[in-house]
Design an enzyme around this catalytic site. Structure first.
Site, PDB file in Angstrom:
ATOM      1  N   ASP A 193       7.772 -27.562  40.087  1.00 25.19           N
ATOM      2  CA  ASP A 193       7.908 -28.907  39.530  1.00 25.19           C
ATOM      3  C   ASP A 193       8.947 -29.733  40.276  1.00 25.19           C
ATOM      4  OD1 ASP A 193       6.096 -29.296  37.471  1.00 25.19           O
ATOM      5  OD2 ASP A 193       7.345 -28.284  35.985  1.00 25.19           O
ATOM      6  N   TYR A 249      17.488 -31.714  52.864  1.00 27.66           N
ATOM      7  CA  TYR A 249      17.439 -33.175  52.973  1.00 27.66           C
ATOM      8  C   TYR A 249      18.597 -33.798  52.204  1.00 27.66           C
ATOM      9  CZ  TYR A 249      15.542 -37.926  52.795  1.00 27.66           C
ATOM     10  OH  TYR A 249      15.375 -39.284  52.910  1.00 27.66           O
ATOM     11  N   THR A 297      16.023 -44.561  44.384  1.00 28.83           N
ATOM     12  CA  THR A 297      15.213 -43.606  43.655  1.00 28.83           C
ATOM     13  C   THR A 297      13.898 -43.409  44.400  1.00 28.83           C
ATOM     14  OG1 THR A 297      14.368 -43.068  41.461  1.00 28.83           O
ATOM     15  CG2 THR A 297      14.134 -45.360  42.177  1.00 28.83           C
ATOM     16  N   HIS A 302       4.771 -38.074  49.571  1.00 29.91           N
ATOM     17  CA  HIS A 302       5.441 -38.016  48.279  1.00 29.91           C
ATOM     18  C   HIS A 302       4.413 -38.057  47.143  1.00 29.91           C
ATOM     19  CE1 HIS A 302       9.310 -39.430  50.355  1.00 29.91           C
ATOM     20  NE2 HIS A 302       9.538 -38.242  49.869  1.00 29.91           N
ATOM     21  N   VAL A 313      10.333 -48.381  53.878  1.00 29.01           N
ATOM     22  CA  VAL A 313      11.425 -49.271  53.484  1.00 29.01           C
ATOM     23  C   VAL A 313      11.841 -50.173  54.639  1.00 29.01           C
ATOM     24  CG1 VAL A 313      13.729 -49.402  52.497  1.00 29.01           C
ATOM     25  CG2 VAL A 313      12.247 -47.509  51.897  1.00 29.01           C
ATOM     26  N   GLY A 314      11.916 -49.598  55.844  1.00 27.83           N
ATOM     27  CA  GLY A 314      12.352 -50.390  56.983  1.00 27.83           C
ATOM     28  C   GLY A 314      11.490 -51.613  57.231  1.00 27.83           C
TER      29      GLY A 314
END
Length: 391
Positions: free
Chosen positions: A351, A139, A167, A182, A18-19
């Protein structure tokens, strides 16, 4: 509180998913007085180092996009690291931003802050209403603390610190390391490697492992060692095994969309806009001699403001407001990769949260909506990943 094109903006985590996108978005808008430091140049968990940095640079605004992140496996293995590393970074940056009179701060969190069984779609007000998902509890607690720091500094000192909760993000510069990535980048890499094994394309397999070794195994390793370590992560020739049932629903946002939303908020949204009490702006910012709000003043800082009542949940959800199952995501990736093999789900593995759709009404009311849909985004990320391997 307006930031001019000459304003010095520090982007913490400017090389990350993101940065880096926020950095590029600011550049495109003509904000060129940007400051960034790699982890080797500045360890944000080191309080004295962070203080020296702020002493030297004196930024006008800060974007706190740096974080210690990972998927279900990493969250399970490194629980102490996830809470401690993130808390240290947040405390150091936010406290020094205040000590050095930073005009505007944008804190990036995560929608994992919300309860495991929160009503869907999740509104900002469902924060702290019931237990968190266990697998990423540490987290989440760190990020909740970060947004509360911003909120509390605003209420006590009249600062202008905004917290945005994105999100699930994906995009250029994503983390594809199998041990701690992820869900989407991990799935793309697994399915692509399975295809390469089936095709007998060992040149590409070795290029992949040279770029991102797995448990110390790189492209120079023997074929049997490569096959063994990949199998540990569910990657076989023309067959991939993924964690869980495939039934959980997830929302995904293209990282460059997240960057655009972040910069929109940084440049156009103030704390008073979020809490919806513009008439009290003078309490936070002070007033000019003509009675109008002076957003560049700090005379209003200091002390609690009982007359405003209880103010909480001032963070902003950032997402698309749309979702799909993990199985449906795997099908989009299979299509993008051109994979003809088998995708299996191991229901003995966790999950995570069953559903994580956020309500984005507040974000829309502040003037921003996403532009990249998931089908296009998956293809874009796979293309980026292949191009990155050839560089």
């Amino acid at each position: 509180m307006a930031l001019g094109k000459e304003s010095k903006i520090y982007v913490a985590g400017h090389r990350g998913l993101v940065g880096s996108a926020i950095w590029n978005n600011l550049k495109k808008r003509g904000y060129n007085n940007l400051v960034g430091r790699t982890h080797s140049e500045l360890d944000l968990t080191d309080q004295l180092a962070v203080r020296r940095f702020f002493d030297e640079e004196r930024p006008d605004a800060v974007v706190l996009a740096a974080a210690f992140v990972g998927g279900i496996m990493a969250n399970s293995l490194y629980r102490a690291d996830f809470i401690m590393q993130n808390m240290k970074m947040q405390c150091n940056v936010i406290s020094e931003a205040y000590a050095h009179n930073v005009k505007k701060l944008l804190f990036l969190g995560s929608t994992c802050i919300y309860p495991k069984n929160a009503p869907q779609p999740m509104k900002e007000d469902c924060l702290l209403t019931s237990p968190l998902e266990y697998t990423n509890e540490e987290y989440a607690i760190a990020k909740i603390a970060g947004l509360k720091m911003c909120e509390s500094y605003n209420l006590q000192y009249g600062t202008n610190y905004i917290a945005v909760m994105p999100t699930n993000l994906y995009g250029p510069n994503d983390n594809f390391h199998l041990e701690n990535s992820h869900v989407m980048p991990a799935m793309i890499r697994k399915i692509y490697l399975s295809k390469l094994l089936n095709d007998g394309d060992w040149k590409s397999v070795r290029a992949d492992l040279n770029k991102r070794p797995v448990e110390g195994i790189n492209g120079q390793a023997e074929e049997q060692d490569i096959i063994k370590v990949l199998a540990k992560y569910g990657i076989e020739s023309n067959k991939v095994t993924l964690w869980g049932t495939g039934k959980p629903l997830r929302e995904f946002l293209w990282s460059e969309d997240m960057a655009d939303a972040s910069v929109h908020v940084l440049l156009n949204v103030d704390f008073s806009d979020i809490i919806g009490i513009e008439k009290y702006s003078s309490v936070f910012y002070g007033t000019k001699t003509d009675g109008s709000v002076d957003r560049n003043s700090s005379e209003g800082r200091g002390g609690a403001i009982p007359s405003l009542g209880e103010i909480r949940n001032c963070h902003i959800n950032v997402g698309t407001g749309k979702e799909l199952t993990i199985r449906e995501l795997s099908e989009l990736i299979v299509k993008a990769v051109g994979f003809s093999g088998e995708v299996l789900f191991d229901a003995s593995k966790p999950d995570g949260t069953p559903r994580k759709l956020i309500d984005v009404a507040k974000l829309h009311s502040l003037g921003w909506k996403h532009s990249i849909e998931i089908e296009e985004g998956v293809q874009k990320l796979f293309s980026w990943y292949k191009n990155d391997l050839s560089m």
